[in-house]
Motif scaffolding. Structure first.
Motif, PDB file in Angstrom:
ATOM      1  N   LYS A   7      -8.939  -3.269   5.626  1.00 14.88           N
ATOM      2  CA  LYS A   7      -8.526  -1.868   5.476  1.00 14.88           C
ATOM      3  C   LYS A   7      -9.442  -1.127   4.501  1.00 14.88           C
ATOM      4  O   LYS A   7      -9.807   0.037   4.730  1.00 14.88           O
ATOM      5  CB  LYS A   7      -7.075  -1.812   4.974  1.00 14.88           C
ATOM      6  N   TYR A   8      -9.849  -1.817   3.423  1.00  9.15           N
ATOM      7  CA  TYR A   8     -10.670  -1.170   2.392  1.00  9.15           C
ATOM      8  C   TYR A   8     -12.155  -1.523   2.512  1.00  9.15           C
ATOM      9  O   TYR A   8     -12.923  -1.388   1.566  1.00  9.15           O
ATOM     10  CB  TYR A   8     -10.139  -1.531   1.002  1.00  9.15           C
ATOM     11  N   LYS A   9     -12.557  -1.992   3.691  1.00 10.81           N
ATOM     12  CA  LYS A   9     -13.960  -2.222   4.031  1.00 10.81           C
ATOM     13  C   LYS A   9     -14.652  -3.210   3.096  1.00 10.81           C
ATOM     14  O   LYS A   9     -15.719  -2.952   2.541  1.00 10.81           O
ATOM     15  CB  LYS A   9     -14.733  -0.892   4.042  1.00 10.81           C
ATOM     16  N   LEU A  56      -5.823  -6.442   4.236  1.00 10.13           N
ATOM     17  CA  LEU A  56      -6.074  -5.436   3.206  1.00 10.13           C
ATOM     18  C   LEU A  56      -7.563  -5.294   2.911  1.00 10.13           C
ATOM     19  O   LEU A  56      -8.063  -4.186   2.698  1.00 10.13           O
ATOM     20  CB  LEU A  56      -5.310  -5.807   1.930  1.00 10.13           C
ATOM     21  N   THR A  57      -8.297  -6.408   2.884  1.00 13.34           N
ATOM     22  CA  THR A  57      -9.739  -6.291   2.658  1.00 13.34           C
ATOM     23  C   THR A  57     -10.412  -5.597   3.840  1.00 13.34           C
ATOM     24  O   THR A  57     -11.381  -4.857   3.662  1.00 13.34           O
ATOM     25  CB  THR A  57     -10.374  -7.680   2.433  1.00 13.34           C
ATOM     26  N   LYS A  96      -4.608  -0.398  -3.966  1.00 14.05           N
ATOM     27  CA  LYS A  96      -5.077   0.946  -3.657  1.00 14.05           C
ATOM     28  C   LYS A  96      -6.520   0.985  -3.184  1.00 14.05           C
ATOM     29  O   LYS A  96      -6.980   1.995  -2.652  1.00 14.05           O
ATOM     30  CB  LYS A  96      -4.958   1.829  -4.902  1.00 14.05           C
ATOM     31  N   ASP A  97      -7.261  -0.114  -3.412  1.00 13.91           N
ATOM     32  CA  ASP A  97      -8.684  -0.089  -3.099  1.00 13.91           C
ATOM     33  C   ASP A  97      -9.178  -1.505  -2.844  1.00 13.91           C
ATOM     34  O   ASP A  97      -8.395  -2.458  -2.852  1.00 13.91           O
ATOM     35  CB  ASP A  97      -9.469   0.558  -4.251  1.00 13.91           C
ATOM     36  N   LYS A  98     -10.473  -1.642  -2.646  1.00 16.67           N
ATOM     37  CA  LYS A  98     -11.043  -2.958  -2.333  1.00 16.67           C
ATOM     38  C   LYS A  98     -10.901  -3.926  -3.499  1.00 16.67           C
ATOM     39  O   LYS A  98     -10.719  -5.120  -3.288  1.00 16.67           O
ATOM     40  CB  LYS A  98     -12.500  -2.812  -1.910  1.00 16.67           C
ATOM     41  N   THR A 124       0.802  -1.226   0.000  1.00 17.63           N
ATOM     42  CA  THR A 124       0.000   0.000   0.000  1.00 17.63           C
ATOM     43  C   THR A 124       0.835   1.277   0.000  1.00 17.63           C
ATOM     44  O   THR A 124       0.427   2.283  -0.587  1.00 17.63           O
ATOM     45  CB  THR A 124      -0.934   0.026   1.226  1.00 17.63           C
ATOM     46  N   THR A 166     -19.320  -1.224   3.422  1.00 21.87           N
ATOM     47  CA  THR A 166     -18.889   0.040   2.819  1.00 21.87           C
ATOM     48  C   THR A 166     -19.480   1.246   3.536  1.00 21.87           C
ATOM     49  O   THR A 166     -18.778   2.219   3.843  1.00 21.87           O
ATOM     50  CB  THR A 166     -19.286   0.071   1.332  1.00 21.87           C
ATOM     51  N   ALA A 203      -7.465  -5.400  -3.258  1.00 20.78           N
ATOM     52  CA  ALA A 203      -7.361  -6.326  -2.126  1.00 20.78           C
ATOM     53  C   ALA A 203      -7.996  -7.666  -2.463  1.00 20.78           C
ATOM     54  O   ALA A 203      -7.447  -8.733  -2.144  1.00 20.78           O
ATOM     55  CB  ALA A 203      -8.024  -5.714  -0.899  1.00 20.78           C
TER      56      ALA A 203
END
Length: 476
Positions: free
Chosen positions: A139-141, A136-137, A102-104, A95, A230, A107
């Protein structure tokens, strides 16, 4: 003794109770008890005794005991890797240093790609994908249900399509028996290889996962889970119970440790590389004849031992701290182990009742050959759903499917592919499946929530696969 339609009751009771009460352990126990009631001719006390004896008896099966110990040791490995700063280092690398994830979507793609490239064993595939991607998932909800779906639907399908593993050994074994008995001609490797393009459900499932990741076009319960994660930041539904504790799945790095991704990568490389080596050794030089249960057992023991030497010798933690973290991880896996034990026990009881044979007898010899692959796919799916085991389904349905194909004049390769695909599809739908339980564990998802969100996707994929099996039956 033939139990007929009564043989269907225990798995039906267990599955319906699990889906309605969301209490999988109690549902499995009641399923086992209902089965022993039937076997003991409705004697209550005899059934209670047999239920308890069956739970104890599963440890007499070496491969089951190895699977349970494997689950415990994986829990220890995940926790000690997290404490070493390996997971945190990996997240920072992807990251911050490389800006790769950078995003879901990124991830989830990490979990997806991990699932595709690690085809050595379905349990290891799910566990590695979940371990690597979950921070990571989170982190990106991304909802835990979505991660569980990705782990589950890229494990068994990939292992079935690339059978250079224990799956291939098992499938060639059951096919080889039919060749030895003169039912079909050729070699087991040849028949299995030619059936791979006809594993329609597995192929569709893998493509579907990629589609939902890239487009975000989720629907049904999965769409609700993703919206919750989300918009509300709730990775789990309110009131949901993750398969493993949050403390175990999110163990912070030990105080004073500098995050380093190699503290995670090296033990996982050892875990993954030991699997084919173990298959080679247990297969006495033939990787396709190796023991899958022994190999995963050796692989995780070696990885945990390697991690201990790595962390202690580099000063990341002392021996006592390492052992304490391993114990902590093992303790977090106790709920998973209990579910696996009862899942295996109900599988044995269902075997005594000959549920699979009864289900297969309902259609055997009664349909046109053109419908053969489609019928076999449906029967294998129902059998795996009811019994909670794809491998058990292969063992029962492969001889029946091949013999049906020969007797009915049905195309052989699509029929073999239908057995494998049906076993995997039924496993994806069943709350009493050991691989589904492990996928819930890998993602730290509520188990029934995972089943409920994956079920519509599995049924949609299965419906499309069924159409293709009908087409293959009539065209070929």
């Amino acid at each position: 003794m033939e139990y007929g339609i009564l043989s269907i009751l225990p798995p039906l009771i267990a599955i319906l109770l699990a889906l309605t009460t969301k209490q999988v352990f109690i549902s499995l126990i009641l399923g086992i008890f209902s089965g022993t009631l039937i076997i003991t001719d409705w004697s209550f006390f005899a059934a209670v005794n047999m239920t308890l004896e069956e739970i104890v008896a599963i440890f007499s099966e070496g491969w089951i005991t190895k699977t349970i110990i494997f689950s415990f040791m994986v829990g220890g490995l995940i926790t000690v890797i997290s404490a070493s700063g390996g997971v945190q280092g990996f997240i920072e690398y992807l990251t911050k240093k490389r800006d790769v994830v950078k995003d879901k979507k990124g991830a989830l793609l990490l979990a997806y790609i991990t699932g595709l490239v690690i085809f050595i064993e379905s349990s290891i595939t799910s566990l590695v994908a979940g371990t690597v991607a979950r921070p990571l998932t989170d982190k990106y909800k991304v909802s835990r249900e979505k991660l569980a779906y990705v782990c589950d639907s890229t494990s068994a399908p990939v292992c079935g399509l690339i059978p250079l593993n224990g799956w291939g050994a098992m499938l060639m074994g059951v096919i080889g028996v039919q060749i030895a008995n003169g039912v079909v001609e050729g070699t087991a490797a040849e028949l299995l290889a030619k059936s791979l393009p006809f594993q329609f459900y597995s192929i569709i499932a893998i493509i579907a996962v990629g589609y939902y990741i890239m487009t975000g076009n989720d629907w049904g319960p999965m769409a609700k889970a993703e919206k919750r994660a989300t918009e509300e930041g709730l990775l789990l539904r309110k009131g949901a119970t993750p398969m493993v504790s949050e403390e175990a799945t999110a163990t912070p790095p030990k105080e004073g440790v500098t995050p380093n991704m190699w503290n995670m990568i090296l033990p996982l490389v050892v875990l993954i590389s030991m699997m084919p080596l173990s298959l080679y050794i247990t297969g006495e030089g033939n990787i396709l004849q190796g023991s899958g249960s022994t190999s995963v057992f050796w692989a995780v023991i070696t990885a945990v031992t390697f991690a201990g030497f790595l962390y202690v010798l580099t000063g990341i933690m002392n021996l006592k701290e390492y052992i304490d973290y391993v114990y902590q991880g093992i303790g977090a896996i106790v709920p998973v182990a209990i579910l696996l034990i009862t899942a295996f026990a109900i599988g044995n009881v269902i075997g005594y009742l000959e549920t699979g044979e009864y289900m297969a007898s309902l259609v055997e010899g009664r349909v046109s050959g053109a419908f053969g692959p489609a019928i076999v796919f449906i029967m294998a799916s129902l059998m795996a759903f009811a019994t909670g085991t794809s491998w058990g389904t292969f063992g029962i349905m492969m001889p029946i499917g091949i013999q049906m194909a020969v007797a009915m004049g049905a195309p052989l390769y699509p029929t073999i592919g239908a057995v494998v695909s049906g076993g995997i599809m039924g496993d994806h739908c069943s709350p009493i499946s050991d691989t589904t339980i492990i996928s819930s564990m890998a993602s730290a998802s509520d188990h029934i929530d995972h089943v409920n969100t994956q079920l519509p996707y599995a049924l949609a994929n299965g419906a499309l696969a069924l159409v293709l099996y009908l087409a293959a039956g009539f065209i070929m």
